[in-house]
Design an enzyme around this catalytic site. Structure first.
Site, PDB file in Angstrom:
ATOM      1  CD  GLU A  52      -2.749   1.103   2.559  1.00 45.79           C
ATOM      2  OE1 GLU A  52      -2.466   0.371   3.517  1.00 45.79           O
ATOM      3  OE2 GLU A  52      -3.791   1.792   2.508  1.00 45.79           O
ATOM      4  CD  GLU A  85      -7.297   1.488   6.259  1.00 45.48           C
ATOM      5  OE1 GLU A  85      -6.585   0.596   6.723  1.00 45.48           O
ATOM      6  OE2 GLU A  85      -6.886   2.354   5.458  1.00 45.48           O
TER       7      GLU A  85
HETATM    8  C1  LER Z   1      -2.562   3.494   6.939  1.00 49.75           C
HETATM    9  O1  LER Z   1      -2.807   4.848   6.767  1.00 49.75           O
HETATM   10  C2  LER Z   1      -3.440   2.698   6.063  1.00 49.75           C
HETATM   11  O2  LER Z   1      -4.049   3.186   5.146  1.00 49.75           O
HETATM   12  C3  LER Z   1      -3.548   1.279   6.341  1.00 49.75           C
HETATM   13  O3  LER Z   1      -4.338   0.650   5.393  1.00 49.75           O
HETATM   14  C4  LER Z   1      -2.186   0.622   6.345  1.00 49.75           C
HETATM   15  O4  LER Z   1      -1.676   0.297   7.525  1.00 49.75           O
HETATM   16 MN    MN Z   2      -5.375   2.013   3.852  1.00 52.80          MN
END
Ligand code: LER
Ligand code: MN
Length: 273
Positions: free
Chosen positions: A155, A249
């Site tokens: 990521e 998320e």
């Molecule tokens: C952190 O900002 C994030 O986006 C998570 O998905 C990765 O640890």
């Molecule tokens: Mn993330």
């Protein structure tokens, strides 16, 4: 081609303030995810030992859910480790921590995500050295993930969280420099909003490299609760034949249920019309 919905469940105490929707245990998260009609949950666990794999499989299947992905960030949040830290034995510990999470996810049929565990360069570690550490870790861990028939998900993060790889195109460049081809990119729309010139264009241009999406708005609230143009983002995902999860998320704002509901409403509106 299918785009599937997922929502994050965090069971790491130290990350209670983090951008995850559900924080009240895996059973509660799975029950709420299933009630709202999500296809899957993404699990952020403190360690591989924290989950009983058989019990977790049973819990997921009793709710008709898949595991979309598992996070490795507890290695950073709980233990201060990263894959680019100067000390060799701490780098090895970081790598072992990620391996254990890859195995845990693999046994649930889910890939592990390297986000904050990539660390950053600075002090004793030059940018060049940090990138070499990162490439070597991704090569080893990508091959390990392939033993479980899952990719490893890497990521790119915004500039305030890492100084290594901030954009999807820089992520593509990194993947191209690896010897393994088992690493895919995570396109986190929140990070992309800070770093990309055009989010939808970046999703289209690099579609073949993207294996997971954090589906979230500009302010890290649920999709639709910020100022991004999700019609354009969803069109890019559909037209580039993205085949993976749109995983929420996001902060549990105004509360976890409302954030999950806003996400699934946005998901249905754009992908199930
Ligand atoms: C952190 O900002 C994030 O986006 C998570 O998905 C990765 O640890
Ligand atoms: Mn993330």
């Amino acid at each position: 081609m299918t785009i599937r919905s997922a929502v994050t469940v965090c069971i790491v105490d130290e990350a209670r303030q983090g951008p995850f929707v559900f924080h009240d245990g895996l059973e509660d998260g799975c029950r709420q995810a299933a009630e709202l009609g999500f296809d899957a949950v993404e699990i952020f666990a403190p360690s591989a030992d924290a989950l009983d794999i058989e019990a977790t499989r049973a819990l997921l299947s009793s709710h008709g859910l898949e595991c979309a992905a598992v996070g490795t960030g507890a290695g950073m949040v709980k233990h201060g480790l990263s894959l680019t830290i100067a000390d060799e034995s701490q780098r090895a510990q970081a790598c072992n921590f990620v391996r254990s999470i890859i195995e845990m996810g693999g046994r649930l049929g889910a890939p592990a995500i390297i986000g904050s565990m990539q660390g950053r360069y600075g002090g004793e570690v030059s940018r060049e050295q940090a990138m070499a550490f990162l490439r070597s870790a991704l090569d080893e861990l990508g091959e390990y993930a392939s033993e479980f028939d899952v990719p490893l998900i890497y990521e790119p993060l915004n500039r305030y969280e890492t100084n290594l790889v901030n954009t999807i195109s820089a992520g593509v460049e990194l993947l191209e420099s690896l010897t393994t081809d088992h690493v895919k990119l995570l396109a986190d729309i929140f990070h992309m909003n800070i770093e990309e010139t055009d989010i939808a264009a970046a999703l289209r241009e690099h579609a073949g490299y993207i294996g997971h999406i954090h589906y979230v708005d500009s302010n890290r609230r649920a999709a639709g609760l910020g100022h991004l143009d999700f019609a354009a983002i969803a069109a890019a995902m559909i037209e580039s034949e993205y085949d993976g999860y749109a995983s929420a998320e996001a902060f549990p704002l105004p509360d976890a249920h409302a954030a999950a509901l806003a996400t699934i409403d946005s998901f249905r509106h754009h992908f199930r019309k």
